[in-house]
Design a protein around this motif. Structure first.
Motif, PDB file in Angstrom:
ATOM      1  N   SER A  50       0.843  -1.194   0.000  1.00 43.23           N
ATOM      2  CA  SER A  50       0.000   0.000   0.000  1.00 43.23           C
ATOM      3  C   SER A  50       0.878   1.243   0.000  1.00 43.23           C
ATOM      4  N   VAL A  51       0.309   2.347  -0.436  1.00 40.78           N
ATOM      5  CA  VAL A  51       1.058   3.600  -0.448  1.00 40.78           C
ATOM      6  C   VAL A  51       1.509   3.948   0.962  1.00 40.78           C
ATOM      7  N   GLU A  52       0.660   3.655   1.944  1.00 43.29           N
ATOM      8  CA  GLU A  52       1.002   3.946   3.330  1.00 43.29           C
ATOM      9  C   GLU A  52       2.206   3.125   3.780  1.00 43.29           C
ATOM     10  N   ASP A  53       2.235   1.851   3.380  1.00 42.23           N
ATOM     11  CA  ASP A  53       3.364   0.994   3.754  1.00 42.23           C
ATOM     12  C   ASP A  53       4.649   1.437   3.059  1.00 42.23           C
ATOM     13  N   ILE A  54       4.528   1.828   1.804  1.00 39.01           N
ATOM     14  CA  ILE A  54       5.706   2.311   1.073  1.00 39.01           C
ATOM     15  C   ILE A  54       6.243   3.580   1.731  1.00 39.01           C
ATOM     16  N   GLU A  55       5.346   4.484   2.064  1.00 47.03           N
ATOM     17  CA  GLU A  55       5.768   5.735   2.702  1.00 47.03           C
ATOM     18  C   GLU A  55       6.404   5.460   4.058  1.00 47.03           C
ATOM     19  N   SER A  56       5.852   4.500   4.800  1.00 50.83           N
ATOM     20  CA  SER A  56       6.425   4.147   6.101  1.00 50.83           C
ATOM     21  C   SER A  56       7.828   3.587   5.955  1.00 50.83           C
ATOM     22  N   ARG A  57       8.040   2.746   4.936  1.00 49.66           N
ATOM     23  CA  ARG A  57       9.371   2.164   4.723  1.00 49.66           C
ATOM     24  C   ARG A  57      10.370   3.252   4.321  1.00 49.66           C
ATOM     25  N   ILE A  58       9.938   4.180   3.495  1.00 50.97           N
ATOM     26  CA  ILE A  58      10.827   5.279   3.109  1.00 50.97           C
ATOM     27  C   ILE A  58      11.162   6.141   4.324  1.00 50.97           C
ATOM     28  N   GLN A  59      10.177   6.385   5.178  1.00 50.71           N
ATOM     29  CA  GLN A  59      10.428   7.180   6.385  1.00 50.71           C
ATOM     30  C   GLN A  59      11.398   6.462   7.320  1.00 50.71           C
ATOM     31  N   THR A  60      11.245   5.137   7.417  1.00 48.10           N
ATOM     32  CA  THR A  60      12.173   4.362   8.234  1.00 48.10           C
ATOM     33  C   THR A  60      13.600   4.528   7.733  1.00 48.10           C
ATOM     34  N   ALA A  61      13.769   4.450   6.404  1.00 48.15           N
ATOM     35  CA  ALA A  61      15.098   4.640   5.821  1.00 48.15           C
ATOM     36  C   ALA A  61      15.594   6.067   6.032  1.00 48.15           C
ATOM     37  N   ALA A  62      14.696   7.044   5.924  1.00 47.84           N
ATOM     38  CA  ALA A  62      15.093   8.448   6.092  1.00 47.84           C
ATOM     39  C   ALA A  62      15.557   8.736   7.511  1.00 47.84           C
ATOM     40  N   ASN A  63      15.026   7.996   8.473  1.00 48.92           N
ATOM     41  CA  ASN A  63      15.410   8.196   9.871  1.00 48.92           C
ATOM     42  C   ASN A  63      16.592   7.323  10.292  1.00 48.92           C
ATOM     43  N   HIS A  64      17.069   6.487   9.394  1.00 49.89           N
ATOM     44  CA  HIS A  64      18.189   5.593   9.707  1.00 49.89           C
ATOM     45  C   HIS A  64      19.478   6.414   9.826  1.00 49.89           C
ATOM     46  N   PRO A  65      20.349   6.088  10.763  1.00 47.74           N
ATOM     47  CA  PRO A  65      21.612   6.839  10.895  1.00 47.74           C
ATOM     48  C   PRO A  65      22.441   6.873   9.613  1.00 47.74           C
ATOM     49  N   LEU A  66      22.345   5.841   8.783  1.00 50.42           N
ATOM     50  CA  LEU A  66      23.149   5.798   7.556  1.00 50.42           C
ATOM     51  C   LEU A  66      22.653   6.782   6.493  1.00 50.42           C
ATOM     52  N   HIS A  67      21.470   7.372   6.708  1.00 50.94           N
ATOM     53  CA  HIS A  67      20.984   8.357   5.734  1.00 50.94           C
ATOM     54  C   HIS A  67      21.734   9.679   5.855  1.00 50.94           C
ATOM     55  N   LYS A  68      22.423   9.887   6.979  1.00 55.96           N
ATOM     56  CA  LYS A  68      23.287  11.053   7.109  1.00 55.96           C
ATOM     57  C   LYS A  68      24.579  10.785   6.348  1.00 55.96           C
ATOM     58  N   TYR A  69      25.056  11.756   5.588  1.00 62.02           N
ATOM     59  CA  TYR A  69      26.192  11.515   4.695  1.00 62.02           C
ATOM     60  C   TYR A  69      27.421  11.017   5.432  1.00 62.02           C
ATOM     61  N   ASN A  70      27.994   9.961   4.916  1.00 63.49           N
ATOM     62  CA  ASN A  70      29.260   9.406   5.371  1.00 63.49           C
ATOM     63  C   ASN A  70      29.960   8.880   4.129  1.00 63.49           C
ATOM     64  N   ASN A  71      31.217   9.303   3.896  1.00 61.34           N
ATOM     65  CA  ASN A  71      31.862   8.927   2.639  1.00 61.34           C
ATOM     66  C   ASN A  71      32.258   7.460   2.579  1.00 61.34           C
ATOM     67  N   ARG A  72      32.051   6.718   3.678  1.00 57.16           N
ATOM     68  CA  ARG A  72      32.317   5.276   3.671  1.00 57.16           C
ATOM     69  C   ARG A  72      31.052   4.467   3.413  1.00 57.16           C
ATOM     70  N   LEU A  73      29.934   4.907   3.954  1.00 56.06           N
ATOM     71  CA  LEU A  73      28.706   4.112   3.886  1.00 56.06           C
ATOM     72  C   LEU A  73      27.516   5.050   3.977  1.00 56.06           C
ATOM     73  N   TRP A  74      26.719   5.096   2.912  1.00 52.16           N
ATOM     74  CA  TRP A  74      25.654   6.100   2.816  1.00 52.16           C
ATOM     75  C   TRP A  74      24.404   5.472   2.223  1.00 52.16           C
ATOM     76  N   LEU A  75      23.291   5.646   2.929  1.00 51.00           N
ATOM     77  CA  LEU A  75      21.985   5.185   2.457  1.00 51.00           C
ATOM     78  C   LEU A  75      21.263   6.370   1.830  1.00 51.00           C
ATOM     79  N   ARG A  76      21.191   6.396   0.495  1.00 48.01           N
ATOM     80  CA  ARG A  76      20.641   7.570  -0.176  1.00 48.01           C
ATOM     81  C   ARG A  76      19.728   7.203  -1.348  1.00 48.01           C
ATOM     82  N   GLY A  77      19.575   5.903  -1.668  1.00 45.02           N
ATOM     83  CA  GLY A  77      18.771   5.532  -2.822  1.00 45.02           C
ATOM     84  C   GLY A  77      17.628   4.600  -2.453  1.00 45.02           C
TER      85      GLY A  77
END
Length: 598
Positions: free
Chosen positions: A299-326
């Motif tokens: 569902s759109v709600e589940d997709i949005e929740s998963r994206i929000q989970t990724a956005a709140n993950h510590p790896l979403h903050k830029y790090n030149n070794r390991l970065w969650l951005r896609g």
């Protein structure tokens, strides 16, 4: 918005990584280093340093302090910066390049493919059947035998193994020959999966059960129907430490061919933890850009929740070794299995077992849902990416981006088309206009070009991986491999050898044929190098951090055994890396007399 950033702020700053380094020209680098508070820790000199800066300048020497380059220029200018503790390396004329970047691979899954047992190279149907027979002799009756990613375009016979052939090779074992989203299975596998002449797909998802035109019985070929095959694993289970060790070995193998950064195009929560584990224990020998898998059928709600989970993950903050951005979804099937979504019908084919003359492949996501996913990703600070092989899928992405662009500027988000094999001039122009990028894998042209030409003919392949047209129109694409199985420079599937990839773009010569494929789309050596360096850095928003050898940038570089700019063209594919550095530290040294060409 995730990460406490407003949409307006994200769109204003998303093209930068937050580091904000200033570029310096080769001629101005010494003055920058003179201002440094301490002498450099390392100087390499008497080399041919291919900077891949905007002017593609060649330097003689380079100085490094910490993880970064502080000077690039002449031997005299750089060496005078040395202090009493500066390590000096005389390159003796050898060529140095920026560390190479693979824009699309699957390191975690690829590292585990031979954990249970070795997988031989298979180039014929008989090779496949031999492997099935050998596994049947080793495994108890009733145990599943699974072969993955042995593509039919790469078999000499250019077809699936038949149900009958698999039956004869292993009559008492269910057999699954899986290739991308499609499969050929034997009679016992059909029976155990409940797929018979009365079976119908009723879950509303795309898929085709191929049937004998006369009897109506399943032929064993199933397109995008893996969810119906009730296969079970037959191997030993791996511990978390096993997985971490295998992944570390895989990254070391990438280092051996000059790769210093990768994009893992399809990570789960589990694979992210593996990368974190290696990073925390200082075993992450490649810089990694992570692309998070989304389920488009949720569902759109589940997709949005998963994206929000990724956005709140510590790896979403830029790090030149390991970065969650896609983020990543699969939009269509594959060209190797006859399921890529095309604008024109595939055509009846014995190679792909296609009998419907109007069949155009499979599109797994409706345009409206794709637009929703892309919009949600961009609004939450992510680069949306989608597997899109056929030109129909490519245009579906571009149409979605066009609609989004009316009220949300797309360009700063750098939406990425994964593979983008079949294109059109209109698609290239739209990518340039919208700022859409692509990761592309030249190895598909080399391994599969002969089969594709046999099926599609010359005209329909005019814009198959059209690198020259792409460069001419100012579109940014990054080279990669889509490595998904096995360790080894040439035995891996696909080969993660970037020098093979560069050579393919220079000559466009498919294997098993003497005829190049549309040589008007060949590119220059400079462009081929950019394809695997600065262009890939741009794809991950890091062109100010890496991808070229300039002051202020990360000291990721490689030393070659040949001059890539002047050696005979056919020698490019066999270049060996003498040493690989990540952040100014050596992570690979070639042993005298050794070779990675296997």
């Amino acid at each position: 918005m995730g990460s406490n950033v407003t949409r307006r702020e994200f769109l204003a700053t998303t093209a930068a990584t937050g580091v904000g380094l200033t570029m310096a020209s080769v001629s101005a680098t010494a003055s920058r280093a003179d201002a440094a508070t301490a002498p450099p820790e390392l100087i390499v000199y008497h080399g041919k340093i291919v900077t891949v800066d905007p002017q593609f300048r060649i330097a003689e020497a380079m100085a490094i302090a910490g993880e970064r380059i502080v000077a690039v220029g002449s031997n005299d200018d750089v060496l005078r910066l040395a202090g009493p503790n500066t390590k000096r390396i005389d390159l003796s004329g050898k060529t140095v390049m920026p560390g190479l970047i693979d824009s699309h691979l699957h390191a975690v899954s690829g590292s585990m493919t031979e954990f249970d047992h070795p997988v031989p190279t298979m180039e014929t149907i008989e090779d496949v059947l031999d492997h099935v027979r050998s596994r049947a002799a080793e495994l108890p009756e009733g145990t599943w035998i699974t072969i993955s990613q042995v593509f039919i375009t790469r078999l000499r016979e250019q077809r699936f193994p038949t149900r009958e052939e698999l039956d004869k090779a292993a009559p008492k074992h269910p057999v699954l020959f899986r290739t991308g989203p499609d499969a050929s299975i034997n009679s016992l596998a059909l029976k155990l999966s409940g797929i018979d002449r009365d079976f119908q797909i009723t879950d509303g998802q795309p898929g085709i059960i191929e049937r004998d035109p006369g009897a109506g019985e399943p032929t064993g070929i199933i397109r995008n129907g893996g969810r119906f095959i009730k296969s079970k694993g037959s191997g030993k289970s791996a511990t978390q430490e096993d997985k971490a060790d295998r992944l570390a070995a895989m990254l070391a193998a990438y280092n051996a061919v000059g790769i210093t950064s990768i994009t893992d195009r399809g990570v789960s929560d589990g694979s992210m933890k593996l990368y974190e584990q290696l990073n925390d224990s200082n075993r992450l020998s490649c810089r990694v850009f992570l692309t998070y898998v989304l389920n488009p059928r949720a569902s759109v709600e589940d997709i949005e929740s998963r994206i929000q989970t990724a956005a709140n993950h510590p790896l979403h903050k830029y790090n030149n070794r390991l970065w969650l951005r896609g983020t990543k979804v699969w939009l269509d099937g594959g060209m190797l299995t006859g399921t890529a979504y095309m604008r024109k019908p595939w055509g009846v084919s014995s190679i792909y077992a296609i009998t419907d003359p109007e069949y155009c492949g499979l599109r797994f996501i409706e345009p409206e849902r794709l637009e929703q996913i892309y919009r949600l990703s961009m609004e939450n600070g992510f680069q949306p990416a989608a597997h899109a092989v056929g030109d129909g899928a490519v245009h579906t992405i571009l149409d979605a981006c066009d609609r989004i662009n009316r009220d949300l500027t797309v360009r700063p988000c750098r939406p990425c088309i994964c593979h983008s094999n079949f294109m059109s001039l209109e698609a290239v122009k739209a990518m340039q206009r919208l700022g859409v990028v692509a990761d592309m894998q030249p190895v598909w042209l080399y391994l599969d070009g002969a089969t594709l030409h046999k099926h599609f003919g010359d005209q329909r392949l005019a814009y198959f991986q059209p690198y020259k047209t792409i460069f001419d129109h100012g579109v940014t694409v990054g080279g990669g491999s889509d490595h998904m199985q096995k360790l080894g420079r040439r035995r891996s599937i696909n080969s993660y050898d970037p020098f093979l990839g560069m050579w393919i773009t220079l000559v466009r010569q498919p294997r098993w044929t003497d005829k190049p494929l549309h040589t008007e789309q060949c590119i220059s050596r400079e462009q081929a190098i950019r394809l695997y360096t600065i262009n890939c850095a741009y794809l991950t928003f890091e062109e100010k951090e890496k991808g070229s050898l300039e002051p202020g940038k990360l000291a990721d570089f490689i030393v070659l055994d040949k001059d890539i700019l002047t050696c005979p063209t056919d020698d490019v594919k066999d270049i060996e890396v003498e040493e690989t550095y990540v952040g100014g530290k050596s992570v690979y040294q070639r042993q005298p007399g050794s070779s990675t060409l296997s």
